[in-house]
Write a protein that holds these residues in place. Structure first.
Motif, PDB file in Angstrom:
ATOM      1  N   PRO A 395      60.927  19.609  13.727  1.00  0.00           N
ATOM      2  CA  PRO A 395      60.279  18.515  14.462  1.00  0.00           C
ATOM      3  C   PRO A 395      61.254  17.531  15.100  1.00  0.00           C
ATOM      4  CG  PRO A 395      59.185  18.882  12.359  1.00  0.00           C
ATOM      5  CD  PRO A 395      60.431  19.713  12.346  1.00  0.00           C
ATOM      6  N   ASP A 396      62.434  17.360  14.503  1.00  0.00           N
ATOM      7  CA  ASP A 396      63.417  16.448  15.078  1.00  0.00           C
ATOM      8  C   ASP A 396      64.305  17.116  16.115  1.00  0.00           C
ATOM      9  OD1 ASP A 396      64.992  18.056  13.490  1.00  0.00           O
ATOM     10  OD2 ASP A 396      65.592  16.470  12.090  1.00  0.00           O
ATOM     11  N   GLY A 397      64.105  18.428  16.333  1.00  0.00           N
ATOM     12  CA  GLY A 397      64.898  19.144  17.325  1.00  0.00           C
ATOM     13  C   GLY A 397      66.312  19.448  16.897  1.00  0.00           C
ATOM     14  N   ARG A 398      66.652  19.209  15.643  1.00  0.00           N
ATOM     15  CA  ARG A 398      68.021  19.436  15.180  1.00  0.00           C
ATOM     16  C   ARG A 398      68.309  20.906  14.925  1.00  0.00           C
ATOM     17  NH1 ARG A 398      68.192  16.215   9.955  1.00  0.00           N
ATOM     18  NH2 ARG A 398      70.122  17.413   9.715  1.00  0.00           N
ATOM     19  N   TYR A 399      67.286  21.670  14.557  1.00  0.00           N
ATOM     20  CA  TYR A 399      67.482  23.084  14.229  1.00  0.00           C
ATOM     21  C   TYR A 399      66.608  23.952  15.127  1.00  0.00           C
ATOM     22  CZ  TYR A 399      70.054  21.956   9.951  1.00  0.00           C
ATOM     23  OH  TYR A 399      70.982  21.503   9.072  1.00  0.00           O
ATOM     24  N   LEU A 400      67.198  25.026  15.628  1.00  0.00           N
ATOM     25  CA  LEU A 400      66.492  26.045  16.382  1.00  0.00           C
ATOM     26  C   LEU A 400      66.582  27.344  15.597  1.00  0.00           C
ATOM     27  CD1 LEU A 400      65.009  26.903  18.963  1.00  0.00           C
ATOM     28  CD2 LEU A 400      67.244  27.397  19.988  1.00  0.00           C
TER      29      LEU A 400
END
Length: 520
Positions: A395-400
């Motif tokens: 949700p925070d966009g830190r991990y793909l």
């Protein structure tokens, strides 16, 4: 993909030959009828093998490793599909039964494309090939010369998916399972240059073709599939969708609304592909009201939409007038129409860091994950390694999370998008990761999207984005149950809700039987 049975036609009782509960496909008789060879799928991300069992009984045994869809071309020779480097490049090869004198017959040009099945002509000069494009969509079947002199040409209805094929015993007709007209039916075409003719029709979908020795009939599997979306909470289960083939649910962050897709015509078997149009629906969970969210605006693909973590927008994959895959943003309050993200062509959209979108796109003979601003600026690779499929974004966009080649295997990896070593989730294999609103829990669904049967809900500590995985990742799907607090849900298409006891899922029902179809 269950067990192998044999039955004497027309009225014999089925006899079970295997009992190992390992996924299987493509059973075929040997020329003398004494053996049945079949493909075994040992696990996601691993080559498929050929096993053999005696028709009169006995223990099944492994025969050829890295060999799938095997068929005999004569009493001593076979042809099959073999994975090449890089995995999962799948080619058609021919060899003797001992695998000596092996040679390539057809190697798809794209390193991610896969030639899954092959069917030799009665005179041994030609073969029909079932193949998949780099994006995972089935292609029209291919007619291939057995001498390997050329890559052949596509046959059957133009532009339609083809998943199974057969020859008439005299070699004058080819038969195909094709989606021409929207759903899977059996077609035929006079060899070599006739026009396709539809053989079967109706409400069911027919796949698989076993020709009778006299050529006057064939046996096919006819199926009727339905799917509905449900919500599970402390009060039990209740059905949400009321019409159509509904799947791929997703909660809004506040948990008050549930989005899902409804197949609009087309083939149920291909609902997760780029080809079939679906409509995005929304349900108001308190009132029970359901309606199309973007009426008249079809969306496509395995991962066709995502909801922003702030609950204000949805990103969808839709085709432009030229049929290209474009990404669109629409506000959840529907106060303005969808807007295309300019200068972007790709699929599998997901919300990334604030103001950005992740997506997947083909570049040359490979494919990568990209990130772009919602206004179309700042387009760049999200991570450097090639990516076969997107599997989730925190949700925070830190991990793909992606399915990406690593050495000689293809694991599911969680990449920190700002740099750093990836975290192995499962190696090799597929796993989809979905976070609940406010990231209180993580839902892990191992396997392929269209065939997964179990999901695991993992509670997360405050501030935690991922649980602690083993250093090399898990080695099998069932090991996810070892994570602290893990709870099993017996469905594959699942969306986590605002609390641990709330989730949405799609429930599919399938009625399938074998039918004999006479031909003239």
């Amino acid at each position: 993909m269950g067990e192998v049975y044999v039955k004497i036609l027309p009225d014999g009782e089925p006899v079970q030959l295997t009992r190992d509960k390992v996924p299987k496909m493509s059973p075929v008789f040997s020329p003398d009828g004494s053996r049945i060879a079949y493909t075994v799928r040992p696990g996601d991300g691993k080559p498929w093998d050929t096993w053999v069992v005696q028709v009169l009984g006995g223990e099944p045994r492994p025969w050829l490793a890295n060999a799938s869809g095997l068929v005999w071309t004569d009493k001593k020779n076979v042809m099959f599909s073999e994975y090449k480097n890089p995995f999962p490049h799948l080619a058609i090869v021919a060899a003797e039964e001992s695998r000596t004198r092996e040679r390539d017959l057809y190697v798809p040009a794209h390193e991610h494309a896969m030639a899954h099945r092959s069917y030799p002509s009665p005179d041994g000069k030609w073969a029909l090939v079932v193949e998949m494009a780099a994006n995972g969509d089935w292609l029209p079947c291919r007619l291939l010369p057995m001498d390997g002199a050329s890559p052949g040409r596509q046959v059957g209805p133009a532009g339609a998916e083809c998943t199974f094929a057969a020859w008439s015993p005299d070699g004058k007709w080819i038969y195909l399972s094709s989606t021409a007209g929207g759903t899977f039916h059996t077609w035929r075409q006079r060899f070599p240059d006739g026009q396709p003719e539809q053989v079967t029709s109706g409400l069911t979908e027919e796949e698989g073709i076993a020709m009778a020795p006299d050529g006057r009939s064939f046996i096919t599997a006819a199926a009727l599939k339905q799917s509905s979306v449900w919500v599970h909470d402390s009060n039990g289960e209740r059905q949400i969708s009321l019409e159509g083939y509904a799947f791929q649910p997703k909660f809004t962050p506040d948990g008050r609304r549930l989005f899902y897709r409804v197949l609009k015509g087309g083939s149920v078997s291909s609902a997760f592909t780029e080809r079939e149009p679906t409509e995005l629906w929304v349900a108001e969970l308190e009132s029970g009201r359901t309606e199309p969210f973007l009426p008249g605006f079809p969306i496509f693909g395995r991962l066709a939409y995502d909801i922003s973590p702030d609950g204000r927008q949805v990103v969808v994959l839709a085709h432009d007038r030229e049929g290209k895959s474009r990404l669109w943003l629409a506000p959840l309050d529907r106060k303005s129409p969808p807007q295309q993200i300019p200068n972007v062509e790709g699929d599998q959209p997901m919300f990334g860091p604030p103001g950005e979108i992740f997506f997947h796109a083909v570049e040359g003979n490979s494919a990568f994950a990209y990130r772009v601003g919602q206004d179309g600026t700042g387009l760049r690779k999200a991570i450097e390694p090639p990516v076969f499929q997107m599997k989730g974004a925190s949700p925070d966009g830190r991990y793909l999370v992606v399915y990406s080649p690593s050495g000689e295997t293809v694991p599911t990896l969680a990449f920190p998008v700002d740099g750093g070593a990836p975290i192995r989730i499962i190696s090799p294999g597929h796993a989809f990761l979905k976070w609940s609103p406010e990231a209180r829990s993580l839902l892990i669904t191992p396997g392929l999207l269209a065939s997964a049967t179990k999901s695991y809900v993992i509670p997360l500590l405050p501030g935690q984005v991922l649980p602690q995985f083993p250093a090399g990742g898990f080695e099998s799907n069932t090991q996810f149950s070892k994570l602290p607090g893990a709870r099993v849900i017996d469905y594959g298409d699942v969306a986590p809700g605002p609390t641990l006891d709330v989730y949405a899922f799609s429930r599919e029902t399938v009625q399938r039987n074998l039918y004999r179809v006479p031909v003239r």
